[in-house]
Scaffold this motif. Structure first.
Motif, PDB file in Angstrom:
ATOM      1  N   GLU A  24      40.808  47.108  43.281  1.00 39.01           N
ATOM      2  CA  GLU A  24      39.775  47.914  42.183  1.00 39.01           C
ATOM      3  C   GLU A  24      40.188  49.409  42.242  1.00 39.01           C
ATOM      4  O   GLU A  24      39.988  49.640  40.608  1.00 39.01           O
ATOM      5  CB  GLU A  24      38.024  47.072  42.662  1.00 39.01           C
ATOM      6  N   VAL A  25      41.013  49.639  42.930  1.00 33.47           N
ATOM      7  CA  VAL A  25      40.536  51.133  42.866  1.00 33.47           C
ATOM      8  C   VAL A  25      41.990  50.979  42.449  1.00 33.47           C
ATOM      9  O   VAL A  25      42.532  51.580  40.974  1.00 33.47           O
ATOM     10  CB  VAL A  25      40.707  51.903  44.030  1.00 33.47           C
ATOM     11  N   ASN A  26      43.104  50.545  42.546  1.00 32.87           N
ATOM     12  CA  ASN A  26      44.419  50.758  41.494  1.00 32.87           C
ATOM     13  C   ASN A  26      44.500  49.854  40.330  1.00 32.87           C
ATOM     14  O   ASN A  26      44.891  50.548  39.426  1.00 32.87           O
ATOM     15  CB  ASN A  26      45.626  49.838  42.419  1.00 32.87           C
ATOM     16  N   ALA A  27      43.236  49.110  40.155  1.00 28.40           N
ATOM     17  CA  ALA A  27      43.736  48.395  38.839  1.00 28.40           C
ATOM     18  C   ALA A  27      42.891  49.907  37.736  1.00 28.40           C
ATOM     19  O   ALA A  27      43.135  49.113  36.839  1.00 28.40           O
ATOM     20  CB  ALA A  27      42.703  47.067  38.705  1.00 28.40           C
ATOM     21  N   ALA A  28      41.525  50.324  38.738  1.00 28.44           N
ATOM     22  CA  ALA A  28      41.143  51.491  37.752  1.00 28.44           C
ATOM     23  C   ALA A  28      42.355  52.533  37.342  1.00 28.44           C
ATOM     24  O   ALA A  28      42.439  53.036  36.012  1.00 28.44           O
ATOM     25  CB  ALA A  28      40.137  51.958  39.010  1.00 28.44           C
ATOM     26  N   CYS A  29      43.045  53.216  38.125  1.00 26.62           N
ATOM     27  CA  CYS A  29      44.021  53.623  38.733  1.00 26.62           C
ATOM     28  C   CYS A  29      45.105  53.622  37.213  1.00 26.62           C
ATOM     29  O   CYS A  29      45.872  54.391  35.767  1.00 26.62           O
ATOM     30  CB  CYS A  29      44.265  53.839  39.667  1.00 26.62           C
ATOM     31  N   ASP A  30      45.473  52.221  37.158  1.00 28.33           N
ATOM     32  CA  ASP A  30      46.154  51.812  36.021  1.00 28.33           C
ATOM     33  C   ASP A  30      46.092  51.405  34.642  1.00 28.33           C
ATOM     34  O   ASP A  30      46.623  51.976  33.707  1.00 28.33           O
ATOM     35  CB  ASP A  30      46.604  50.338  36.254  1.00 28.33           C
ATOM     36  N   ALA A  31      44.353  51.400  34.515  1.00 24.75           N
ATOM     37  CA  ALA A  31      43.307  51.344  33.211  1.00 24.75           C
ATOM     38  C   ALA A  31      43.646  53.050  32.647  1.00 24.75           C
ATOM     39  O   ALA A  31      44.042  53.099  31.635  1.00 24.75           O
ATOM     40  CB  ALA A  31      42.100  50.575  33.722  1.00 24.75           C
ATOM     41  N   ALA A  32      43.313  53.837  33.519  1.00 22.19           N
ATOM     42  CA  ALA A  32      43.459  55.081  33.188  1.00 22.19           C
ATOM     43  C   ALA A  32      44.078  55.918  32.337  1.00 22.19           C
ATOM     44  O   ALA A  32      43.713  57.139  31.767  1.00 22.19           O
ATOM     45  CB  ALA A  32      42.852  55.678  34.535  1.00 22.19           C
ATOM     46  N   VAL A  33      45.473  55.596  32.593  1.00 24.04           N
ATOM     47  CA  VAL A  33      46.396  55.890  32.285  1.00 24.04           C
ATOM     48  C   VAL A  33      46.175  56.416  30.410  1.00 24.04           C
ATOM     49  O   VAL A  33      46.837  56.356  30.141  1.00 24.04           O
ATOM     50  CB  VAL A  33      47.839  55.084  32.903  1.00 24.04           C
ATOM     51  N   GLN A  34      46.194  54.811  30.204  1.00 30.68           N
ATOM     52  CA  GLN A  34      45.731  53.942  28.521  1.00 30.68           C
ATOM     53  C   GLN A  34      44.151  54.708  28.269  1.00 30.68           C
ATOM     54  O   GLN A  34      44.408  54.650  26.835  1.00 30.68           O
ATOM     55  CB  GLN A  34      45.678  52.604  28.529  1.00 30.68           C
ATOM     56  N   HIS A  35      43.717  55.131  28.933  1.00 31.37           N
ATOM     57  CA  HIS A  35      42.082  56.150  28.471  1.00 31.37           C
ATOM     58  C   HIS A  35      42.220  56.939  28.736  1.00 31.37           C
ATOM     59  O   HIS A  35      41.045  58.296  28.122  1.00 31.37           O
ATOM     60  CB  HIS A  35      41.196  55.767  29.511  1.00 31.37           C
ATOM     61  N   GLY A  36      42.982  58.035  28.952  1.00 33.50           N
ATOM     62  CA  GLY A  36      43.254  59.537  29.204  1.00 33.50           C
ATOM     63  C   GLY A  36      41.986  59.787  30.396  1.00 33.50           C
ATOM     64  O   GLY A  36      42.332  61.771  30.045  1.00 33.50           O
ATOM     65  N   MET A  37      41.141  59.903  30.943  1.00 36.67           N
ATOM     66  CA  MET A  37      40.434  59.898  32.349  1.00 36.67           C
ATOM     67  C   MET A  37      39.270  59.143  32.580  1.00 36.67           C
ATOM     68  O   MET A  37      39.746  57.773  31.996  1.00 36.67           O
ATOM     69  CB  MET A  37      39.447  60.271  30.850  1.00 36.67           C
ATOM     70  N   LEU A  38      39.564  58.813  33.899  1.00 40.31           N
ATOM     71  CA  LEU A  38      38.902  57.700  34.922  1.00 40.31           C
ATOM     72  C   LEU A  38      37.485  58.517  35.315  1.00 40.31           C
ATOM     73  O   LEU A  38      37.223  59.482  35.773  1.00 40.31           O
ATOM     74  CB  LEU A  38      39.447  57.443  36.136  1.00 40.31           C
ATOM     75  N   VAL A  39      36.303  57.946  35.306  1.00 42.68           N
ATOM     76  CA  VAL A  39      35.230  58.084  35.638  1.00 42.68           C
ATOM     77  C   VAL A  39      34.623  57.499  36.367  1.00 42.68           C
ATOM     78  O   VAL A  39      34.725  55.973  36.716  1.00 42.68           O
ATOM     79  CB  VAL A  39      33.971  57.905  34.838  1.00 42.68           C
ATOM     80  N   VAL A  40      34.568  57.855  37.949  1.00 42.46           N
ATOM     81  CA  VAL A  40      33.936  57.309  39.153  1.00 42.46           C
ATOM     82  C   VAL A  40      32.633  56.944  39.217  1.00 42.46           C
ATOM     83  O   VAL A  40      32.140  58.696  40.042  1.00 42.46           O
ATOM     84  CB  VAL A  40      34.897  57.020  40.363  1.00 42.46           C
ATOM     85  N   HIS A  41      32.053  56.126  39.236  1.00 42.75           N
ATOM     86  CA  HIS A  41      30.391  56.454  39.825  1.00 42.75           C
ATOM     87  C   HIS A  41      30.287  55.606  41.297  1.00 42.75           C
ATOM     88  O   HIS A  41      30.789  54.610  41.673  1.00 42.75           O
ATOM     89  CB  HIS A  41      29.869  55.521  38.732  1.00 42.75           C
ATOM     90  N   VAL A  42      29.752  56.359  42.199  1.00 41.14           N
ATOM     91  CA  VAL A  42      29.399  56.272  42.931  1.00 41.14           C
ATOM     92  C   VAL A  42      28.087  56.640  43.746  1.00 41.14           C
ATOM     93  O   VAL A  42      27.125  57.280  43.401  1.00 41.14           O
ATOM     94  CB  VAL A  42      30.228  57.382  43.734  1.00 41.14           C
TER      95      VAL A  42
END
Length: 221
Positions: A24-42
């Motif tokens: 899930e973390v690796n997939a989110a990192c890949d997706a973030a490149v297409q979005h310009g920002m990553l938000v992590v809810h913890v």
């Protein structure tokens, strides 16, 4: 092309460390490149038996996934609610900008009479190692409350809700992205342990690249 809105990742610290979480973390990192920002809810902290089935190999894969998150060429935001420990604390500390909603507590899990010696200890020391609250957390597992986390710069801001948290982080990261962002992070991380002469060459190289970009931009304007 950058897609509208940030990519998102949700980490529950009560979950066990499994290959699914790493994926899930690796997939989110890949997706973030297409979005310009990553938000992590913890949110969430480990309960009894949370280390069942965990191996050094699985911890290594998790830490490599977090390192990929930490090196993303774009801003990362972590939003914490409630108690945050285990996987949630790891991901929270790996983000660029860390925001609290409500009154979260940062919790180092304890097992077999000692705190878990994962890389959360390393990041706690980097971000706020001089604070007494961080020392108590690292040695004894004492939860770090909101006021102590703010004072130790483990939490950057408090927001009323997720919308406000994302808006604040968006203002911080506006117009900042690309490989140079990851390099600035690395310069910050290395500064406490690298001597001046060793650091000078790396900083001069970064300055040279910045000057080249500035000249190139000026020639096209």
């Amino acid at each position: 092309m950058v897609s509208p809105g940030p990519a998102t990742l949700r980490i529950d610290g009560a979950r066990p460390l499994t290959p699914d979480v790493v994926a899930e973390v690796n997939a989110a990192c890949d997706a973030a490149v297409q979005h310009g920002m990553l938000v992590v809810h913890v949110t969430g902290a480990p309960g009894d038996g949370w280390l069942s089935g965990v191996t050094v190999a699985s911890v290594s894969k998790w830490e490599r996934a977090l390192r990929a998150l930490e090196r993303l060429p774009l801003p990362t935001l972590a939003i914490a609610r409630g108690d945050c420990g285990g996987l949630a604390l790891d991901a929270f500390l790996a983000a660029d900008h860390r925001v609290a909603i409500g009154r979260p507590r940062l919790v180092l899990p304890v097992s077999a009479g000692a705190t878990w010696p994962g890389m959360a200890l390393y990041r706690l020391a980097q971000h706020g190692g001089g604070a007494a609250a961080v020392r108590r957390a690292a040695l004894f597992g004492t939860p770090i409350g909101l006021e102590d986390a703010l004072a130790a710069h483990l939490i950057d801001a408090v927001a009323a809700d997720e919308e406000e948290a994302v808006a604040v982080a968006g203002r911080y990261g506006a117009g900042i992205a690309g490989p140079e962002l990851a390099i600035r992070r690395q310069l910050l991380l290395e500064a406490p342990t690298v001597g001046f002469e060793e650091a000078l060459g790396v900083h001069l190289s970064a300055c040279e690249r910045a000057l080249r970009r500035t000249t190139a931009e000026g020639s096209t304007s």
